[in-house]
Every structure is written in structure tokens, then in C-alpha cells.
Design a protein around this motif. Structure first.
Motif, mmCIF file in Angstrom:
data_model
loop_
_atom_site.group_PDB
_atom_site.id
_atom_site.type_symbol
_atom_site.label_atom_id
_atom_site.label_comp_id
_atom_site.label_asym_id
_atom_site.label_seq_id
_atom_site.Cartn_x
_atom_site.Cartn_y
_atom_site.Cartn_z
ATOM 1 N N VAL A 182 10.925 -5.173 -18.619
ATOM 2 C CA VAL A 182 9.900 -5.960 -17.937
ATOM 3 C C VAL A 182 9.411 -7.110 -18.820
ATOM 4 C CG1 VAL A 182 7.654 -5.862 -16.801
ATOM 5 C CG2 VAL A 182 9.200 -3.889 -16.685
ATOM 6 N N ARG A 183 9.303 -8.283 -18.215
ATOM 7 C CA ARG A 183 8.740 -9.446 -18.900
ATOM 8 C C ARG A 183 7.333 -9.759 -18.379
ATOM 9 N NH1 ARG A 183 12.495 -13.009 -21.193
ATOM 10 N NH2 ARG A 183 14.143 -11.807 -22.207
ATOM 11 N N THR A 184 7.156 -9.714 -17.059
ATOM 12 C CA THR A 184 5.858 -10.024 -16.463
ATOM 13 C C THR A 184 5.591 -9.099 -15.284
ATOM 14 O OG1 THR A 184 6.952 -11.774 -15.180
ATOM 15 C CG2 THR A 184 5.731 -12.467 -17.127
ATOM 16 N N VAL A 185 4.307 -8.876 -15.006
ATOM 17 C CA VAL A 185 3.887 -7.981 -13.920
ATOM 18 C C VAL A 185 2.769 -8.661 -13.134
ATOM 19 C CG1 VAL A 185 3.080 -5.668 -13.332
ATOM 20 C CG2 VAL A 185 4.316 -6.041 -15.486
ATOM 21 N N GLY A 186 2.848 -8.609 -11.812
ATOM 22 C CA GLY A 186 1.773 -9.131 -10.980
ATOM 23 C C GLY A 186 0.673 -8.098 -10.820
ATOM 24 N N VAL A 187 -0.572 -8.549 -10.834
ATOM 25 C CA VAL A 187 -1.735 -7.683 -10.624
ATOM 26 C C VAL A 187 -2.262 -7.948 -9.220
ATOM 27 C CG1 VAL A 187 -4.082 -7.122 -11.392
ATOM 28 C CG2 VAL A 187 -2.298 -7.676 -13.074
ATOM 29 N N ASN A 188 -2.446 -6.885 -8.446
ATOM 30 C CA ASN A 188 -2.855 -6.992 -7.049
ATOM 31 C C ASN A 188 -4.079 -6.135 -6.764
ATOM 32 O OD1 ASN A 188 -0.505 -8.535 -5.665
ATOM 33 N ND2 ASN A 188 0.506 -7.038 -6.978
ATOM 34 N N PRO A 189 -4.827 -6.430 -5.689
ATOM 35 C CA PRO A 189 -5.961 -5.580 -5.318
ATOM 36 C C PRO A 189 -5.573 -4.120 -5.142
ATOM 37 C CG PRO A 189 -6.059 -7.634 -4.107
ATOM 38 C CD PRO A 189 -4.745 -7.641 -4.835
ATOM 39 N N LEU A 190 -4.344 -3.858 -4.688
ATOM 40 C CA LEU A 190 -3.899 -2.480 -4.532
ATOM 41 C C LEU A 190 -3.982 -1.714 -5.846
ATOM 42 C CD1 LEU A 190 -2.599 -0.267 -2.761
ATOM 43 C CD2 LEU A 190 -0.365 -1.199 -3.413
ATOM 44 N N ASP A 191 -3.756 -2.396 -6.963
ATOM 45 C CA ASP A 191 -3.772 -1.735 -8.265
ATOM 46 C C ASP A 191 -5.117 -1.049 -8.534
ATOM 47 O OD1 ASP A 191 -1.452 -3.199 -8.250
ATOM 48 O OD2 ASP A 191 -1.749 -4.128 -10.197
ATOM 49 N N HIS A 192 -6.199 -1.809 -8.363
ATOM 50 C CA HIS A 192 -7.509 -1.211 -8.669
ATOM 51 C C HIS A 192 -7.980 -0.279 -7.567
ATOM 52 C CE1 HIS A 192 -10.006 -3.794 -6.053
ATOM 53 N NE2 HIS A 192 -9.337 -4.842 -6.487
ATOM 54 N N LYS A 193 -7.534 -0.514 -6.332
ATOM 55 C CA LYS A 193 -7.911 0.395 -5.251
ATOM 56 C C LYS A 193 -7.279 1.773 -5.449
ATOM 57 C CE LYS A 193 -8.599 -3.261 -1.815
ATOM 58 N NZ LYS A 193 -8.089 -3.877 -0.563
ATOM 59 N N VAL A 194 -6.028 1.805 -5.889
ATOM 60 C CA VAL A 194 -5.367 3.083 -6.162
ATOM 61 C C VAL A 194 -5.982 3.736 -7.391
ATOM 62 C CG1 VAL A 194 -3.190 4.166 -6.842
ATOM 63 C CG2 VAL A 194 -3.195 2.421 -5.064
ATOM 64 N N ARG A 195 -6.193 2.961 -8.451
ATOM 65 C CA ARG A 195 -6.761 3.497 -9.686
ATOM 66 C C ARG A 195 -8.153 4.099 -9.488
ATOM 67 N NH1 ARG A 195 -9.454 -0.780 -11.893
ATOM 68 N NH2 ARG A 195 -11.228 0.350 -10.991
ATOM 69 N N SER A 196 -8.955 3.487 -8.620
ATOM 70 C CA SER A 196 -10.326 3.959 -8.411
ATOM 71 C C SER A 196 -10.383 5.251 -7.611
ATOM 72 C CB SER A 196 -11.138 2.891 -7.682
ATOM 73 O OG SER A 196 -10.698 2.753 -6.338
ATOM 74 N N GLY A 197 -9.298 5.570 -6.895
ATOM 75 C CA GLY A 197 -9.299 6.735 -6.016
ATOM 76 C C GLY A 197 -9.686 6.403 -4.599
ATOM 77 N N ALA A 198 -9.983 5.117 -4.332
ATOM 78 C CA ALA A 198 -10.414 4.714 -2.992
ATOM 79 C C ALA A 198 -9.328 4.923 -1.949
ATOM 80 C CB ALA A 198 -10.845 3.246 -3.003
ATOM 81 N N MET A 199 -8.065 4.983 -2.389
ATOM 82 C CA MET A 199 -6.956 5.140 -1.448
ATOM 83 C C MET A 199 -6.232 6.468 -1.628
ATOM 84 S SD MET A 199 -5.310 1.309 -1.310
ATOM 85 C CE MET A 199 -4.343 1.763 0.140
ATOM 86 N N ALA A 200 -6.913 7.424 -2.271
ATOM 87 C CA ALA A 200 -6.264 8.694 -2.601
ATOM 88 C C ALA A 200 -5.730 9.433 -1.381
ATOM 89 C CB ALA A 200 -7.226 9.579 -3.373
ATOM 90 N N GLU A 201 -6.418 9.320 -0.253
ATOM 91 C CA GLU A 201 -5.985 10.054 0.938
ATOM 92 C C GLU A 201 -4.767 9.423 1.594
ATOM 93 O OE1 GLU A 201 -9.035 10.817 3.740
ATOM 94 O OE2 GLU A 201 -10.339 11.864 2.331
ATOM 95 N N VAL A 202 -4.681 8.105 1.559
ATOM 96 C CA VAL A 202 -3.572 7.424 2.237
ATOM 97 C C VAL A 202 -2.479 6.970 1.279
ATOM 98 C CG1 VAL A 202 -5.017 6.661 4.136
ATOM 99 C CG2 VAL A 202 -4.784 5.200 2.120
ATOM 100 N N PHE A 203 -2.792 6.898 -0.009
ATOM 101 C CA PHE A 203 -1.827 6.433 -1.008
ATOM 102 C C PHE A 203 -1.951 7.322 -2.252
ATOM 103 C CE2 PHE A 203 0.552 3.839 -3.816
ATOM 104 C CZ PHE A 203 1.212 2.864 -3.084
ATOM 105 N N PRO A 204 -1.598 8.593 -2.132
ATOM 106 C CA PRO A 204 -1.744 9.506 -3.264
ATOM 107 C C PRO A 204 -0.736 9.193 -4.363
ATOM 108 C CG PRO A 204 -0.579 10.583 -1.491
ATOM 109 C CD PRO A 204 -1.041 9.262 -0.941
ATOM 110 N N VAL A 205 -1.132 9.405 -5.609
ATOM 111 C CA VAL A 205 -0.223 9.222 -6.739
ATOM 112 C C VAL A 205 -0.289 10.470 -7.616
ATOM 113 C CG1 VAL A 205 -0.405 6.714 -6.783
ATOM 114 C CG2 VAL A 205 -2.028 8.071 -8.117
#
Length: 308
Positions: free
Chosen positions: A35-58
Motif C-alpha cells: 500500500v502507498r496511499t489510503v482514502g479516508v471515508n465517513p464509513l471509517d469512523h462510523k464503523v469504528r465508533s460502533g454506530a454501524m455495528a448492527e448493519v456492518f459488523p466487523v
């Protein structure tokens, strides 16, 4: 082992910490990318916060990152079209915040030498989302599309895709981003109270379709009012609102992928010299937590990118 940024529990940006992870040899249909570069998206912090745990579990610990650019190290069984040393970009289902990542070959494409690393990492999510949203919404050439939150990473690419299709775009943004929208061929309007009247003033022929990119409160009922029909309004950011008001919704986790068509559309604009991919801010991978904090604040012009 390879270095990555992961979270072991849901929470604020402080839960992101450096870790060493094992990235195995690529399996069938996979490509291992340095990897050279990575895009940061709103999904990143939404998943990390647990706000999407029910629909996007990790599975914890989890490595964030859903788009990247880098160099092919090795390919798995059945992969054709890629070889070690190829420069590529594409989408990944998590794992991008790392020095190495496994990526499905079907979600990768070659990076032209003329496309910079930072810009390449800004393409995959925005392009795929734009292609999918325009298709789901069914916007046709000659129609007028209202886009809520038009100045961010997705909005910036979507405006260009829409313009290439012969669609007139009215985009909401803060005053500071109006010149940016004009440069992309859109008609800017300021969001907030009185929005409906401002939209009608700049689009006296009416609005045919509406796309909500940002999930701003109150825009869905207003959008139905402007189009006259709920099925002409699509959100990619407010799924509760979509259910409440009966408008269309689409998300990458539950929709058909349009990656290759989206990449082709973006690269065609790039080859024509018209693709604009503004980068809001660049952070080193080690500062991924700060990058997500900036992303959470919003009001961005373009994409936040991590360099590895």
C-alpha cells in the motif's frame, strides 16, 4: 508481519492504535498489494465508533480502510491482468490502513503513471458510489439533479460523472465551497433554512431527482417536496430517514458493485484531462486517528488521504 492501524474496541478515534498483523499470500482471485496511499471515508469512523455495528459488523481487532492505491506484490490462483510490480488502485472490504493488504482482483484496476498516488486513493469509493447512485436513481441526460453535500469526496466525483452524462446538477455546500462547485460545472446553493426557495430560484424548471450524500437533517422531506415523489429521492447517508420517509437508499454493503464501470468512467475523464480529485488533507498512516477526527467534523472539500 506488516504494520497497520486497528481498533480493538468500538469508540472514539483514540481506540485506533498501531499493530502488527499477518497478511498471508493471496488466495484464489486475490492480489497482495504493497500500500502507498489510503482514502479516508465517513464509513471509517462510523464503523469504528460502533454506530454501524448492527448493519456492518466487523471482527475485532479490525483494520479500517476501504480504498487504496499501491503496487502488486503477488497474485493468487486464477488472477489474470495483474503481475508483480503493477501500480494499481481499488476498493477493499476493510484492511486498507496497513503497509500490505489483500484485495479482490475484481475490485482493482491499473493506475496510469499520470495519476498521482494521492489522487488514485481518492477514486475507488467515490467513483463506485457515484456510478451506483446515478444508476439506482435513474437520472437521465437533460434532467436536473439536486445533490445535498456536493463538495466532499463523493460529491466532487459525482458532479463530474453527472456532467459527463449530460445532467444538470444543483449542489448544496457552504459559501466557501461555491467556487469549487462552479469549477466542477454545478450550480451552487447554500444549505440551511430557505433551501427550497433557493433551489427553485436557480432551477425554475424544477428538480427531477435528488441525491443526499451527506445525511443532513431535514433534507429528505424537503427533497420529496421538490421532486413531488419519494421514489425520485435517494440517500446514501441517512438510512433511518429513508425508512421513515419512504425514499430510496443504497449502501456499498448491500448493493451490487459497479467498480469496473466506475473506474473506467473516472479514467476516461482523467485521460481527457478533465478529472478533478481535490485532496482535502494528507496524513501519514501513523496519524490515522487525527485523520478520522477531521473526517468526522465534515465540511470537507475533496478527500482525506493517508500515506504509507
Amino acid at each position: 508481519m506488516t504494520k497497520a492501524i486497528a481498533f480493538h474496541e468500538y469508540g472514539g478515534a483514540d481506540v485506533l492504535r498501531p499493530v502488527d498483523i499477518e497478511v498471508p499470500a493471496p488466495g484464489a482471485g486475490q492480489v497482495r498489494v504493497a500500500v502507498r496511499t489510503v482514502g479516508v471515508n465517513p464509513l471509517d469512523h462510523k464503523v469504528r465508533s460502533g454506530a454501524m455495528a448492527e448493519v456492518f459488523p466487523v471482527e475485532l481487532p479490525a483494520v479500517s480502510g476501504y480504498e487504496l492505491a499501491g503496487v502488486v506484490e503477488s497474485v493468487g490462483e486464477g488472477v489474470s491482468g495483474f503481475a508483480p510490480g503493477d501500480e494499481v488502485f481499488g476498493a477493499v472490504m476493510g484492511g486498507g490502513y496497513a503497509e500490505h493488504a489483500l484485495v479482490p482482483a475484481a475490485m482493482l484496476t491499473r493506475k496510469p503513471a499520470s495519476l498521482g498516488w494521492e489522487e488514485a486513493a481518492a477514486v475507488p469509493v467515490a467513483a463506485e458510489t457515484s456510478e451506483r447512485a446515478l444508476n439506482v436513481l435513474g437520472v437521465r441526460p437533460g434532467e436536473t439533479l439536486l445533490v445535498h453535500g456536493a463538495a466532499g469526496g463523493v460529491g466532487t466525483v459525482l458532479l463530474q460523472f453527472a456532467r459527463a452524462r449530460g445532467i444538470t446538477v444543483v449542489g448544496t455546500a457552504s459559501e466557501a465551497n461555491h467556487d469549487h462547485l462552479r469549477e466542477l460545472g454545478a450550480i451552487p446553493v447554500t444549505y440551511g433554512e430557505g433551501l427550497a426557495e433557493r433551489v427553485r430560484a436557480v432551477a425554475p424548471g424544477g428538480v427531477d431527482r435528488v441525491l443526499d450524500v451527506a445525511g443532513l437533517g431535514g433534507v429528505l422531506p424537503l427533497s420529496i417536496e421538490l421532486t413531488g415523489r419519494a421514489d425520485r429521492v435517494l440517500t446514501i447517508a441517512d438510512f433511518e430517514g429513508a425508512e421513515k420517509y419512504g425514499v430510496l437508499a443504497t449502501g456499498g454493503a448491500d448493493a451490487e458493485f459497479h467498480h469496473q464501470a466506475a473506474y473506467a468512467a473516472a479514467l476516461a475523464l482523467h485521460e481527457a484531462g478533465t478529472l478533478r480529485l481535490p485532496v482535502h488533507q494528507v496524513f501519514p498512516l501513523a496519524e490515522a486517528a487525527e485523520a478520522q477526527r477531521v473526517s468526522e467534523v465534515g465540511h470537507l472539500r475533496g478527500k482525506i488521504v493517508l500515506t504509507v
